[in-house]
Design a protein around this motif. Sequence first.
Motif, PDB file in Angstrom:
ATOM      1  N   VAL A  62       8.500  -6.500   8.410  1.00 36.93           N
ATOM      2  CA  VAL A  62       7.364  -7.422   8.387  1.00 36.93           C
ATOM      3  C   VAL A  62       7.395  -8.233   9.678  1.00 36.93           C
ATOM      4  O   VAL A  62       8.379  -8.923   9.957  1.00 36.93           O
TER       5      VAL A  62
ATOM      6  N   VAL B 177       8.537  -5.999   1.453  1.00 34.58           N
ATOM      7  CA  VAL B 177       7.172  -6.215   0.967  1.00 34.58           C
ATOM      8  C   VAL B 177       7.081  -5.709  -0.464  1.00 34.58           C
ATOM      9  O   VAL B 177       7.892  -4.898  -0.917  1.00 34.58           O
TER      10      VAL B 177
ATOM     11  N   ARG C 257       3.957  -3.962  -2.702  1.00 32.43           N
ATOM     12  CA  ARG C 257       2.597  -3.434  -2.638  1.00 32.43           C
ATOM     13  C   ARG C 257       2.043  -3.321  -4.056  1.00 32.43           C
ATOM     14  O   ARG C 257       2.702  -2.781  -4.946  1.00 32.43           O
TER      15      ARG C 257
ATOM     16  N   GLU D  81      -0.887  -6.246  -0.211  1.00 33.25           N
ATOM     17  CA  GLU D  81       0.494  -6.390   0.250  1.00 33.25           C
ATOM     18  C   GLU D  81       0.918  -7.840   0.095  1.00 33.25           C
ATOM     19  O   GLU D  81       0.187  -8.760   0.471  1.00 33.25           O
TER      20      GLU D  81
ATOM     21  N   ASN E 244       4.083 -10.383   1.068  1.00 31.25           N
ATOM     22  CA  ASN E 244       5.318 -10.584   1.817  1.00 31.25           C
ATOM     23  C   ASN E 244       5.508 -12.077   2.061  1.00 31.25           C
ATOM     24  O   ASN E 244       4.620 -12.890   1.773  1.00 31.25           O
ATOM     25  N   GLN E 245       6.627 -12.445   2.599  1.00 32.83           N
ATOM     26  CA  GLN E 245       6.951 -13.863   2.758  1.00 32.83           C
ATOM     27  C   GLN E 245       6.292 -14.510   3.969  1.00 32.83           C
ATOM     28  O   GLN E 245       6.455 -15.717   4.173  1.00 32.83           O
TER      29      GLN E 245
ATOM     30  N   SER F  17       9.365 -14.354   6.255  1.00 34.57           N
ATOM     31  CA  SER F  17      10.008 -13.056   6.436  1.00 34.57           C
ATOM     32  C   SER F  17      11.068 -13.125   7.531  1.00 34.57           C
ATOM     33  O   SER F  17      10.796 -13.592   8.642  1.00 34.57           O
TER      34      SER F  17
END
Length: 732
Positions: free
Chosen positions: A273, A281, A283, A294, A296-297, A306
Amino acid sequence: MRHTRHVRLAALATALLAGPVALCAAPASAVTGNPVSGTAFGPTAQLLIGDYDRGCSGVLVDAEWLLTAASCFADDPAASLDVPAGKPKLKTTATIGRADLTGTDGAVREVVELVPRTDRDVVLARLNRPVTGVTPATLSTAAPTAGEELGFAGYGRTKSEWAPLKLHTGALTVDATDTTSATVTGKDGASACMGDTGGPVLNAAHQLVALNSRSFQGGCYGIDATETRTGGIAARVDDLASWVNAKVGAVRITDFNCDGVEDIAIADPKATVGGDAGAGVVRVVYGGGKGTAEINQDLDWVRGGSEPDDWFGEAMDTVDYNQDGCTDLVVGTPSEDLGSVKDAGMVDILYGAPNGIGTGALKDTHFEQGAGNGSLGASTAEAGDRTGQALAAGTTAAGEPFVVIGVPGESLGAVAKAGMAIYVHGDTNIAISQDSTGVPGGVEANDAFGSAVAADANHIAISAPHDAIGGDADAGNLAVFSHTLNSEGRPTPLFGLDQDLDSVSGGAEAGDLFGASLALATYRPSGAAAATESILAVGSPGEDLTIDGANKVDTGLVHAFRITASGSYSQIRTYSQGTGTDDVSGTSESGDRFGSTLSAVNTAPRAVSTTATMKLAVGVPNEAIGSTANAGTVQTFSLVGAAGTYDRWIEAGNSTGLPGTPGANQYVGKSIHYTGTGLYIGMPYGPNAYGAVHMLPMANVTAGGTATAITTYRPGTGGLPAAGARFGYVAR
C-alpha cells in the motif's frame, strides 16, 4: 405490484397506512372494534416508520421476526407493492406485546431487514435483537373459507381517534379466497382503518391466517361519513409457513451494505500500500454485482497508517455490532507497531452501511492497549503482544453482540508471553487470562493463551496451545466459558480441556499443540426446544499417531466435544485420516498437520441438529498429493456423524470442483471458512501469483453431494485489481 387486484376492490383506499402519525395525549377506548382482551393478540406489534411518516401494525412470528404488510414500506402502495430486500429506507421502530402503548411491558425494537414476498402484500421484518416474554403467533396451515368468522387487530385509527394508544380488535367474515388473499367484511360495524395494515387476522383457534391489507374504511376517523362499507382484503399467510421457517431459520449472511445479498471480505495482508510492502489490504466484493472496495490503513476513516509489514487483515471476523442490519467487519492487525513498540497489534470494527463499509456516520471503533476504557485502557502495549492475532465475533443467545480478541504475546507481570484474551461487549471490554478467577491452568511463560479463540451464541473457547502439560512442552490446553458475566464482569469459566484428562482421549505429549485451532457451532439435540448446546472441535496438528505399527510424527488429530447448556461436556469423537484401508479418506502421514485450521457451521440453527446440518471442515495444509509436497487438502465431515460415513476430500483438480492441479507449497487448507451457503477456501500461496478464493456450494463439500459450479474470486477479474501478494489469506 405484480399480482392483480380484485375488480370489486379497485375503489378501496390505497392502503391502511396511518401517516403522518400524531399520538394522543391520553389513552382512549377504541370503538371501531373493541379494546383487546386475552392473550390471542399478544404478539401484535405497532410500527412507526420514519419520522412518524407512517404507522402500521404487525405480528411477531419468531423471537427476531415480524410479519407485516409490504405496503407499509412501499414508496407508492397504490402503484406498486415492490419493496427492496434489506434494510428499510426509513428507520422503523416496532413496539411488540404492548396492548397499551403508555405501558412498559413487551419490547421496543428496530426493524433492520425486510424480506418481501413478490406475490402478495406481505413482508418478513427482522428485529435488531430478540424479543423475550412475548409468545410468537402460530401460523395456520388451513386457508380461510367463505363464511368463516375471523378476528383482527391493529393500532390504527378508530371511529373517534386519529392515533389511539391502545390495541383494538374486531371481527370479520370471509367472503371469498384466492391463492394469495381473502375478501372480507367487518362484523357489527368493525372496520380495519389506517394504521391497521399488517395487523394479524386470526382464526377461531387463534392461529394466524392473514394480515390486514386494504379496506373501504367505513366508519373510520377521517373517512367521509357517506362511506359505510366495512369490506376489505386480507393477505393470506396460512400457506407461508415453509417460507417463513426457511428465512427465520437460515444462517445470517454477511451483508456489509444491508441489501439482503451476501457479500465477502477477502484479506491480502502482504499487499503493498503506497509503496509499503506488507502493509495489507482487505478487498470487499458486494453481492449482486454491486462492485468492489478496498480497505487499507491509508484511508482517512481507518485508524493507523499503512506501514511496511503491518499485515492489516491478518485476522478477521464479522458481526452486526451496532445492530443496524448491516454486517460489520472486525479486522486484526497483530503486527502493527504502536510508536516504537513493535508488533503490539490492534483491532478495528469497521461498520457496514447501505452504501458500503465506511460510508455511514459510524465508521470505526478502535481497540489497542493503553487507549479507551476497560481492560485495554488500563493496560500497556508491549512488544510482541500481537493484539488481534485471533478473533471471534458473534451475537449471544440473548442478542448481545461481542468480539473476542486474542493477545497471545501478552506478558502477565514478569511472566513473558503468558497470553490473554479480551472480551468486548457493549461499550466496554475486559481481559481474561489463566490468572482470572476460575480459569483452569496456570500462568506460565510462553503459554500463548489466546492463540486461538472461537465462539458461538452459547459458549467461548480460548486456547493456550503452547502450555506445558505435566512437563510436556507445547502439549496445549484450552478453557471454555459461557457468555454469562460473573461477579468480576468476565465470561463465566466452565471447564478446561487437555489430553491428560481421563475424559479426553490420547495423552498430552510434547508438541501436540492441542488447541492450535478451534471451531464452535450451536447444537440442538432431539427433544430440545432450542440450540442451547454447542459442539466444539479442537485441532492438534502436532499430534503423533501410530498407523499400521509406524509412528507418524505431526500427522494431526481433531477432537469433538459436546457442551451442554448447563456447562458439562463429553467427548463425542475424534477425526484423523487413519489408515489406508479404513473408511476415512486419505492416510495419516508424518508432517500432514491435519487440523491446522478448522471451520464449523450449523446450517439450520433453529431446527433439531442432524448429520446433514452440523458441518466441520479440517485444513490439512502440509498434505502431500502424490509426490507434490505441501500441496494441501481440505476434508469435510459431519460434526455429529461417523467420520468415514460423512467425509469428503477436497484438493486442487478433483471432482469437488476446486480448480487447477496440486502444486508444491500451495498449502490448500490454510484458509477455510464456512458460511450458511458454502465453504470458502483461500489459496493465498498460488497457483495464481496474487492468490485466489474459491466458494464451494454445500453440495460440493457434503458426502454424496453432486458437485456444482463454484465461485472464484481472483485479482484481475470481477472488478478486483490485478495486484497483491496473499489474496485469500482470510475470507469472511
